[in-house]
Design an enzyme around this catalytic site. Structure first.
Site, PDB file in Angstrom:
ATOM      1  N   HIS A 163      27.136  51.300  29.349  1.00  0.00           N
ATOM      2  CA  HIS A 163      28.038  52.278  29.949  1.00  0.00           C
ATOM      3  C   HIS A 163      27.264  53.200  30.882  1.00  0.00           C
ATOM      4  O   HIS A 163      27.144  54.400  30.653  1.00  0.00           O
ATOM      5  CB  HIS A 163      28.758  53.077  28.856  1.00  0.00           C
ATOM      6  CG  HIS A 163      29.750  52.246  28.112  1.00  0.00           C
ATOM      7  ND1 HIS A 163      30.081  52.450  26.795  1.00  0.00           N
ATOM      8  CD2 HIS A 163      30.492  51.181  28.506  1.00  0.00           C
ATOM      9  CE1 HIS A 163      30.968  51.551  26.424  1.00  0.00           C
ATOM     10  NE2 HIS A 163      31.228  50.765  27.444  1.00  0.00           N
ATOM     11  N   HIS A 169      37.848  49.806  22.159  1.00  0.00           N
ATOM     12  CA  HIS A 169      36.410  49.754  22.462  1.00  0.00           C
ATOM     13  C   HIS A 169      35.898  48.363  22.093  1.00  0.00           C
ATOM     14  O   HIS A 169      36.308  47.795  21.075  1.00  0.00           O
ATOM     15  CB  HIS A 169      35.672  50.831  21.665  1.00  0.00           C
ATOM     16  CG  HIS A 169      34.216  50.952  22.016  1.00  0.00           C
ATOM     17  ND1 HIS A 169      33.271  50.036  21.609  1.00  0.00           N
ATOM     18  CD2 HIS A 169      33.547  51.876  22.753  1.00  0.00           C
ATOM     19  CE1 HIS A 169      32.082  50.392  22.075  1.00  0.00           C
ATOM     20  NE2 HIS A 169      32.220  51.509  22.777  1.00  0.00           N
ATOM     21  N   GLU A 195      33.259  47.153  20.768  1.00  0.00           N
ATOM     22  CA  GLU A 195      32.703  46.946  19.424  1.00  0.00           C
ATOM     23  C   GLU A 195      33.829  46.882  18.387  1.00  0.00           C
ATOM     24  O   GLU A 195      33.807  46.045  17.480  1.00  0.00           O
ATOM     25  CB  GLU A 195      31.719  48.060  19.073  1.00  0.00           C
ATOM     26  CG  GLU A 195      31.006  47.789  17.756  1.00  0.00           C
ATOM     27  CD  GLU A 195      30.144  48.962  17.307  1.00  0.00           C
ATOM     28  OE1 GLU A 195      29.415  49.528  18.143  1.00  0.00           O
ATOM     29  OE2 GLU A 195      30.205  49.303  16.119  1.00  0.00           O
ATOM     30  N   CYS A 244      25.003  53.969  13.706  1.00  0.00           N
ATOM     31  CA  CYS A 244      23.632  53.556  14.032  1.00  0.00           C
ATOM     32  C   CYS A 244      22.689  54.757  14.065  1.00  0.00           C
ATOM     33  O   CYS A 244      22.977  55.761  14.715  1.00  0.00           O
ATOM     34  CB  CYS A 244      23.625  52.848  15.380  1.00  0.00           C
ATOM     35  SG  CYS A 244      21.973  52.386  15.891  1.00  0.00           S
ATOM     36  N   SER A 271      30.045  56.403  24.705  1.00  0.00           N
ATOM     37  CA  SER A 271      30.486  57.106  23.488  1.00  0.00           C
ATOM     38  C   SER A 271      29.383  58.011  22.966  1.00  0.00           C
ATOM     39  O   SER A 271      29.602  59.182  22.675  1.00  0.00           O
ATOM     40  CB  SER A 271      30.812  56.112  22.369  1.00  0.00           C
ATOM     41  OG  SER A 271      31.890  55.325  22.722  1.00  0.00           O
TER      42      SER A 271
HETATM   43  S1  SF4 Z   1      20.719  49.971  18.550  1.00  0.00           S
HETATM   44 FE1  SF4 Z   1      22.489  51.137  17.772  1.00  0.00          FE
HETATM   45  S2  SF4 Z   1      23.297  52.272  19.554  1.00  0.00           S
HETATM   46 FE2  SF4 Z   1      21.969  50.632  20.320  1.00  0.00          FE
HETATM   47  S3  SF4 Z   1      23.330  48.900  20.732  1.00  0.00           S
HETATM   48 FE3  SF4 Z   1      22.524  48.646  18.660  1.00  0.00          FE
HETATM   49  S4  SF4 Z   1      24.054  49.593  17.355  1.00  0.00           S
HETATM   50 FE4  SF4 Z   1      24.459  50.340  19.417  1.00  0.00          FE
END
Ligand code: SF4
Length: 289
Positions: free
Chosen positions: A40, A128, A130, A197, A226
């Site tokens: 993004h 989204h 994901e 995450c 996001s």
């Molecule tokens: S490391 Fe975390 S923030 Fe980055 S793409 Fe993977 S899940 Fe998403």
């Protein structure tokens, strides 16, 4: 004027992996379809487009055949893989390992929930990529929630298991899951899985310290990111003179009057080279003589 770029800002490993895979193919064949924006961040997308990457929508994907298509870090639902297999499309799969793991956990949880007439609740943004990818793992049976009003969709007399999109704000997740626990007929039948995450949450405390050290903070991120929105708010909460920009063109002279120090930081989708460009522009165009 002192200008400092936050060394911990910039791409997370999921995005580094996806961009690395794209660059590899582009260097080899000079063209690659990417299903949705690879990151993004318009500046990085434009850079990869100049190397031959073509961003396509899902509608376009389902008309293609005999080509290579990159799946970005957000992941995809099973129908994407099924279509590719039938139409001789080679997928360059850059689904982030963290997202892949979440897809597997949701799938397993749903299998168990079905045996006890339970509900899988997903804290994420409807539409989204994901969220679409995760929901697709369980036949689009997740109850997607983003705010308190959405909790009306849950039957609180039944078992509930809650997961989160990886880039959602932790505080909001804790608020909503707290409300779910309060309203549940039997708290023992509610399972909360914090799947946000840590590449995102760990940056929050660090950015609080970073942003508080400067007169002004410039937060560089794409408007669609996001975690960019979340991390910008973190900076703003400790330094009201935090300004969000997508690039150097959005910098404004009035932000830098009477300023001795500027901190530059960004989201997990912000390329480091873009923060460097912003720093160069501040130093060249807005720094006191
Ligand atoms: S490391 Fe975390 S923030 Fe980055 S793409 Fe993977 S899940 Fe998403």
């Amino acid at each position: 004027m002192k200008i400092v770029i936050d060394k911990k800002s910039g791409f997370c490993f999921g995005v580094i992996n996806a961009i690395g895979k794209a660059e590899e193919v582009l260097a080899r064949v000079g063209h690659l379809y990417c299903l949705g924006d690879i990151v993004h961040n318009e500046a990085e997308v434009a850079h990869l487009q100049s190397l031959g990457m073509e961003t396509i929508t899902r509608d376009t994907f389902f008309k293609l055949s005999n080509c290579e298509v990159l799946i970005r870090a957000h992941g995809e639902p099973p129908e994407t893989y099924e279509y590719a297999a039938k139409h001789n499309i080679t997928l360059i799969d850059a689904t982030c390992p963290v997202v892949l793991q979440l897809q597997k956990r949701v799938k397993t949880a749903w299998k168990n929930l079905m045996t006890e007439n339970g509900q899988l609740v997903f804290f994420g943004k409807p539409g989204h990529a994901e969220t679409v990818g995760i929901n697709g793992q369980i036949g689009n049976n997740a109850i997607i929630v983003q705010k308190t009003e959405d909790l009306e969709k849950i039957d609180f007399s039944k078992p509930v298991e809650v997961f989160s999109q990886t880039t959602m704000p932790l505080k909001q997740f804790n608020d909503l899951t707290g409300q779910i626990l309060e309203r549940a007929a039997d708290k023992d039948k509610v399972t909360i899985r914090d799947t946000i995450c840590r590449q995102v949450t760990n940056r929050g405390p660090h950015l609080k310290i970073f942003a508080s050290q400067f007169d002004v903070v410039i937060f560089v991120a794409g408007k669609k990111s996001s975690n960019g929105i979340v991390l910008y708010q973190v900076c703003k909460s400790v330094n009201p003179r935090t300004y969000p920009v997508e690039g150097a063109a959005e910098l404004r002279a009035e932000w830098f009057s009477d300023v001795d120090s500027v901190g530059i930081c960004g989201a997990t989708s912000t390329p480091f080279w873009l923060m460097e460009k912003v720093a160069d522009s501040i130093s060249r165009d807005f720094s006191k003589p």
